[in-house]
Design an enzyme around this catalytic site. Sequence first.
Site, PDB file in Angstrom:
ATOM      1  N   HIS A  97      -3.187   3.820   7.665  1.00 31.07           N
ATOM      2  CA  HIS A  97      -4.628   3.544   7.520  1.00 31.07           C
ATOM      3  C   HIS A  97      -5.409   4.105   8.712  1.00 31.07           C
ATOM      4  O   HIS A  97      -6.488   4.678   8.550  1.00 31.07           O
ATOM      5  CB  HIS A  97      -4.883   2.028   7.462  1.00 31.07           C
ATOM      6  CG  HIS A  97      -4.390   1.346   6.224  1.00 31.07           C
ATOM      7  ND1 HIS A  97      -3.605   0.219   6.265  1.00 31.07           N
ATOM      8  CD2 HIS A  97      -4.583   1.624   4.915  1.00 31.07           C
ATOM      9  CE1 HIS A  97      -3.337  -0.166   5.018  1.00 31.07           C
ATOM     10  NE2 HIS A  97      -3.915   0.661   4.188  1.00 31.07           N
ATOM     11  N   SER A 136       1.459  -0.883   3.343  1.00 29.35           N
ATOM     12  CA  SER A 136       1.458  -2.284   3.795  1.00 29.35           C
ATOM     13  C   SER A 136       2.555  -3.062   3.073  1.00 29.35           C
ATOM     14  O   SER A 136       3.240  -3.891   3.667  1.00 29.35           O
ATOM     15  CB  SER A 136       0.103  -2.937   3.502  1.00 29.35           C
ATOM     16  OG  SER A 136      -0.917  -2.268   4.175  1.00 29.35           O
TER      17      SER A 136
END
Length: 169
Positions: A23, A134
């Site tokens: 990210h 994630s």
Amino acid sequence: MKSGREKRVAVFPGSFDPMTNGHLDILERSLEIFDRVIVAIAFNAAKDSALFSVDERLEMIREVTRSPRVVADAFSGLLVDYVERSKASAIVRGLRAVADFEYEFQMAMMNRHLRPRIETIFIMASEAHFYTSSRLVKEVATLGGDVTGLVPERVRRKLLRKVTEKKAR
Ligand code: PNS
């Protein structure tokens, strides 16, 4: 940042449960294109199955993104409504392997259907983060694997604490 024109603002939406180095890579690349990037956690109060609370996720994003051009926020409801409220012109999404494409393409087209003027910009993740997600990071941490280098150090420590707490329950 140029003056005398409207600032280019983008929304970088996601679950960020938690924020990974993948990210961060996308965020850094998007700051080369946009003047301001809003990292926006999408949540659904009725069925949020996230490991971290929205406040915990916001705190982690703020801890690991130091640029004054980055804002951390959270929203529920439609992403395109949030983008409009934020006066942003684009949605930024990261693309890793080809497997991401189908899902991302569907979302981008649906968002375009809803608000034709909002563009979705796809940014390629660096090769180092092609397999970082994630979901996998949480799974590896839960099973005792080392997630060093996959998430920022502060996130790694919080993740370890969180999975230990969860196991103790
Ligand atoms: O990190 P994720 O979980 O892949 O992000 C998905 C996200 C948050 C971008 C997507 O679920 C979303 O936009 N949610 C907000 C609700 C919405 O607008 N849904 C319609 C999207 S086409």
